[in-house]
Design an enzyme around this catalytic site. Structure first.
Site, mmCIF file in Angstrom:
data_model
loop_
_atom_site.group_PDB
_atom_site.id
_atom_site.type_symbol
_atom_site.label_atom_id
_atom_site.label_comp_id
_atom_site.label_asym_id
_atom_site.label_seq_id
_atom_site.Cartn_x
_atom_site.Cartn_y
_atom_site.Cartn_z
ATOM 1 N N SER A 33 22.677 -8.974 0.493
ATOM 2 C CA SER A 33 21.681 -7.978 0.876
ATOM 3 C C SER A 33 20.958 -7.530 -0.379
ATOM 4 C CB SER A 33 22.350 -6.785 1.566
ATOM 5 O OG SER A 33 21.429 -5.740 1.760
ATOM 6 N N HIS A 77 9.204 -12.717 3.746
ATOM 7 C CA HIS A 77 9.630 -14.092 4.017
ATOM 8 C C HIS A 77 9.124 -15.066 2.953
ATOM 9 C CE1 HIS A 77 10.621 -13.845 8.618
ATOM 10 N NE2 HIS A 77 11.360 -13.050 7.876
ATOM 11 N N LYS A 95 11.428 -16.544 12.488
ATOM 12 C CA LYS A 95 10.005 -16.483 12.803
ATOM 13 C C LYS A 95 9.503 -15.060 12.580
ATOM 14 C CE LYS A 95 10.698 -13.915 16.361
ATOM 15 N NZ LYS A 95 10.113 -12.549 16.373
ATOM 16 N N ASP A 177 5.696 -10.836 16.026
ATOM 17 C CA ASP A 177 7.063 -10.658 16.501
ATOM 18 C C ASP A 177 7.291 -11.171 17.911
ATOM 19 O OD1 ASP A 177 9.426 -9.178 15.111
ATOM 20 O OD2 ASP A 177 7.611 -8.415 14.170
#
Length: 325
Positions: A33, A77, A95, A177
């Site tokens: 993390s 990302h 995604k 999303d």
């Protein structure tokens, strides 16, 4: 297929689903993390993952890890994937794999240069039902695909503007999303890449897309229409209409069955394949095969869908902070 060792970046809710559906024959090796080592430790304990790293860089530096699953927020990302590819890791990324087409092409080129697989974790590309529908089109001699429609809506609470879905800083909005599923549904069934014909959008108070309607088409005269809703709920149903019948796919994100309606007799039959609760496991298996063979059969679909979404946001005038910098 070899047993690959997997590292996880972004131990949140989506990554929990991923671990719950992780298939036998592959190894969950490590987790990291970026903001909370404690969160990584708790995640590792929950899923019996043997290695916890202080940060992303430490995970990527471990030569034992073969492939990285990235489940961070949309806005990071690109940098997460780039770092993993530069570290020599194959990447399965949630995604949307990137915010736009330019970012995706950059990463695809980097993956190609380094002989690595970059795959989008898009359930629609990997659910067995979609292969079965393609087989049914041939067996039943249904003819040409004529039109598609898909809708999606999620009851996002409008009083939480800093939440992931409503926050432009995190790459929020209905398209990236949820709309991406509908467009991926279309691309999975279309026989050629689609282009944008028309799109309109109503924004939320935070500026990201709330409600939209879109029309696409391709060189084979296959048409698609889509409606997305971020704040109000809407049904998750997809339709695919052929010359001699049509499919109705309810819950098309992770479907295990569809209804076929014969165009001449209106007789209905149920088509079944796969299991909803193994959806993310299918992604892992597909990634393993891609690494073993060096071929990514879903890459073109990902690029075509991202190109479509980039064109839609350009038509709306919606840019994220990273794209303006």
């Amino acid at each position: 297929m070899p047993n690959y060792r997997w590292g996880i970046i972004g131990p949140g809710h989506i990554a929990e689903n991923f671990c719950q559906q992780f298939p036998a024959g592959q190894t969950l090796y490590g987790v990291a993390s970026a903001h909370s080592p404690e969160k990584g430790q708790a995640f590792a304990q929950k899923f019996q993952i043997p290695h916890v790293y202080a940060d992303h860089a430490a995970l990527l530096a471990d030569p034992a890890i073969d492939v990285v699953y990235i489940a961070t927020t949309n806005n990071v990302h690109f940098e997460n994937i780039r770092a993993a590819l530069l570290a020599g890791k194959h990447v399965l990324a949630e995604k949307p794999v990137t915010l736009n087409t330019a970012q995706l092409r950059t990463l695809m080129a980097l993956a190609d240069q380094r002989h690595l697989i970059l795959m989008e974790a898009q359930t629609i590309y990997h659910m067995p039902l979609y292969d079965e529908l393609a087989a049914q089109v041939r067996q039943r001699q249904l003819g040409r695909l004529r039109s598609l429609h898909a809708s999606f809506g999620l009851h996002t609470l409008p009083d939480n503007p800093t939440g992931r879905l409503l926050n432009p800083q995190l790459g929020g909005g209905g398209l990236l999303d949820m709309g991406i599923y509908a467009l991926s549904f279309a691309r999975r069934l279309m026989t050629a890449a689609p282009q944008l014909e028309k799109t309109v959008m109503v924004p939320t108070a935070t500026g990201v897309d709330d409600i939209s309607a879109t029309v696409i088409a391709n060189a084979h005269h296959e048409l698609g229409t889509f409606t997305f809703n971020l704040v109000p709920n809407a049904p998750e149903i997809g339709y695919a209409v052929y010359d001699r019948g049509y499919f109705i796919v309810d819950h098309y994100l992770r479907p295990e069955q569809a209804i076929f309606v014969d165009g001449a007799t209106e007789e209905q039959s149920v088509i079944r394949a796969g299991h909803t609760d193994q959806a993310m496991g299918y992604e892992v298996t597909a990634m393993g095969h891609a690494i073993a063979t060096g071929e990514n059969p879903t890459q073109a679909w990902t690029l075509d869908t991202m190109t479509l979404m980039t064109a839609m946001r350009a038509a709306w005038g919606l840019k994220y902070p990273e794209e303006r910098d």
